[in-house]
Each structure stands twice: as structure tokens, then as C-alpha cells.
Design a protein around this motif. Structure first.
Motif, short mmCIF file in Angstrom:
data_model
loop_
_atom_site.label_atom_id
_atom_site.label_comp_id
_atom_site.label_asym_id
_atom_site.label_seq_id
_atom_site.Cartn_x
_atom_site.Cartn_y
_atom_site.Cartn_z
N CYS A 7 0.73 -1.09 0.01
CA CYS A 7 -0.06 0.06 0.07
C CYS A 7 0.95 1.40 -0.03
N LEU A 9 0.71 5.61 0.49
CA LEU A 9 0.29 7.02 0.23
C LEU A 9 1.53 8.26 0.16
N SER A 116 -3.44 11.04 5.79
CA SER A 116 -2.87 9.95 5.05
C SER A 116 -2.83 8.68 6.26
N THR A 119 -5.96 6.94 5.58
CA THR A 119 -5.86 5.97 4.57
C THR A 119 -5.19 4.61 4.66
N SER A 120 -3.93 5.17 5.26
CA SER A 120 -2.77 3.81 5.48
C SER A 120 -3.38 2.77 6.45
N ASP A 157 -4.64 8.85 -3.62
CA ASP A 157 -4.51 7.70 -2.83
C ASP A 157 -5.76 7.46 -1.96
N TYR A 160 -8.13 5.84 -4.42
CA TYR A 160 -7.78 4.67 -4.84
C TYR A 160 -8.13 3.53 -3.78
N ARG A 198 0.87 4.52 -8.86
CA ARG A 198 -0.52 4.55 -8.53
C ARG A 198 -1.46 4.48 -9.70
#
Length: 214
Positions: A7, A9, A116, A119-120, A157, A160, A198
């Protein structure tokens, strides 16, 4: 499991408990660019060693700047990517370390790097096996990824990983919309390698999504 943890970002910096000075910013940019090079340009059989070396740098950053959320975010990203390159059940300990780093970042500043850490961490919850092997949880992943989108609704990101989550949940029409929007995201200065990599991932996932909708 090599793809499970691949993964993570990028994003623009935000204000933090401890603002980044010029030296910190340069250090962070170096880690970001090294990560993109390893993730997208280094041969697969060389990535484990490369990420291990980068993890040493990222960990040192957190030790020296313990109040900087951005440092903890990138330590988590690098560690989880190292786990992805390594693969197997032995990678789970590293993923758990990454989770701790990202949670630390959220405690310091949830808005850092445009969310982020959300997201992560959401991506980890989506990809890690569930109990009793790991901490994976699709509901928790959705909650975190939605929080990321609130902070960065147009990011490549955040969109996605949201699209990937929707695909995993068999919500194919929604997934296609999110991924198509991700392809329209503005380019990130200095993040050219990451953006190219990405976009290739987004396009590949869109192929799978479209097959489900045909």
C-alpha cells in the motif's frame, strides 16, 4: 500475501503539533521519494532488502522527531511496505508495528498529510487477515477510509484505496466511480514516480472492476 500490504500514500503537508522545519521537510521528501522508487522501480526480489534499509531511516526520524505526525505516518508506510515485500505470516509482526506507528500519527495530528494515516491504516485493516491470524476488519477499514475522504476527497491515494475497498466488498459500480475519479486527481509536484505507479495500479484495478460489471 505479497500483495496484501503493498500500500500506501502520499500527500501535501499540513500543520502539526511540531511543525516541520526545512531540514525535516527535506528528510521527509527523501523518504517519500525512496519509497516510490523501491515500490515501483526496484525489481521485486530486491524490494525486501531495500525497504528494510529505508525502514531504518524512517524509524530514526520518529525517534528524533517524536512529536511530528508525518514522521510516524511514513514509518508506518515503509514498515507495511516492507511487510508486503517480505510476505508470509512472518510479515504480520511488521504490519502490527506499522499499525502502532499510524495510530501514533493519528493521536498527534489526524489531519497530517491530508489524513494519510487514516488512509494507510484503513488499507491495512482491509488487507490484513482477520482474527485469529491478524487484525483485519472490513467495517473498521470502511470507517477509516471514509474519514480519509473527508479530509482529502480528491486525492489519488484516498480515492484509490476507497475504490479498492469497494471492489473487495463487491460494490463494483461504486468502485468504478471512485477509481475513475482517482485518475482525475491533480499531479503532485515531486511525487511523479508515485503518481505514475499509482495510476497503473488504478488502471489495473479498473480492468478487474469492469470485468465484474460486463
Amino acid at each position: 500475501m505479497k500483495k496484501i500490504f503493498a500500500c500506501l500514500l502520499m500527500g501535501a503537508l499540513s500543520a502539526n503539533v511540531w511543525a516541520l522545519d526545512a531540514a525535516d521537510q527535506q528528510r521527509l521528501t527523501g523518504i517519500q521519494q525512496s519509497w516510490a522508487h523501491i515500490q515501483y522501480e526496484v525489481p521485486a526480489d530486491q524490494r525486501t532488502a531495500a525497504f528494510e534499509q529505508l525502514a531504518v531511516q524512517a524509524s530514526a526520524f520518529t525517534r528524533e522527531r517524536q512529536s511530528v505526525a508525518e514522521a510516524w505516518i511514513w514509518s508506518g508506510i515503509v514498515t507495511s511496505s516492507w511487510a508486503g515485500a517480505k510476505g508470509g505470516l512472518g510479515a504480520l509482526s511488521k504490519v502490527k508495528d506499522a499499525k502502532v506507528d499510524l495510530e501514533k500519527a493519528l493521536a498527534l495530528d489526524p489531519k497530517a498529510l491530508q489524513g494519510s494515516a487514516y488512509t494507510s491504516l484503513g488499507a491495512l485493516y482491509d488487507r490484513v487477515p482477520g482474527w485469529p491470524i491478524g487484525f483485519g476488519d472490513a467495517d473498521k477499514a470502511e470507517q477509516l477510509l471514509k474519514q480519509a475522504l473527508q479530509l482529502n476527497p480528491n486525492g489519488i491515494d484516498s480515492l484509490y484505496f476507497w475504490g479498492d475497498h469497494l471492489y473487495r466488498q463487491k460494490r463494483y459500480s461504486e468502485a468504478r466511480g471512485a477509481l475513475q475519479k482517482a485518475l482525475q486527481a491533480d499531479p503532485r509536484p515531486g511525487r511523479e514516480t508515485a503518481d505514475v505507479g499509482r495510476r497503473k495500479e488504478i488502471q489495473a484495478l479498473l480492468v478487474d472492476v469492469n470485468k465484474k460489471l460486463d
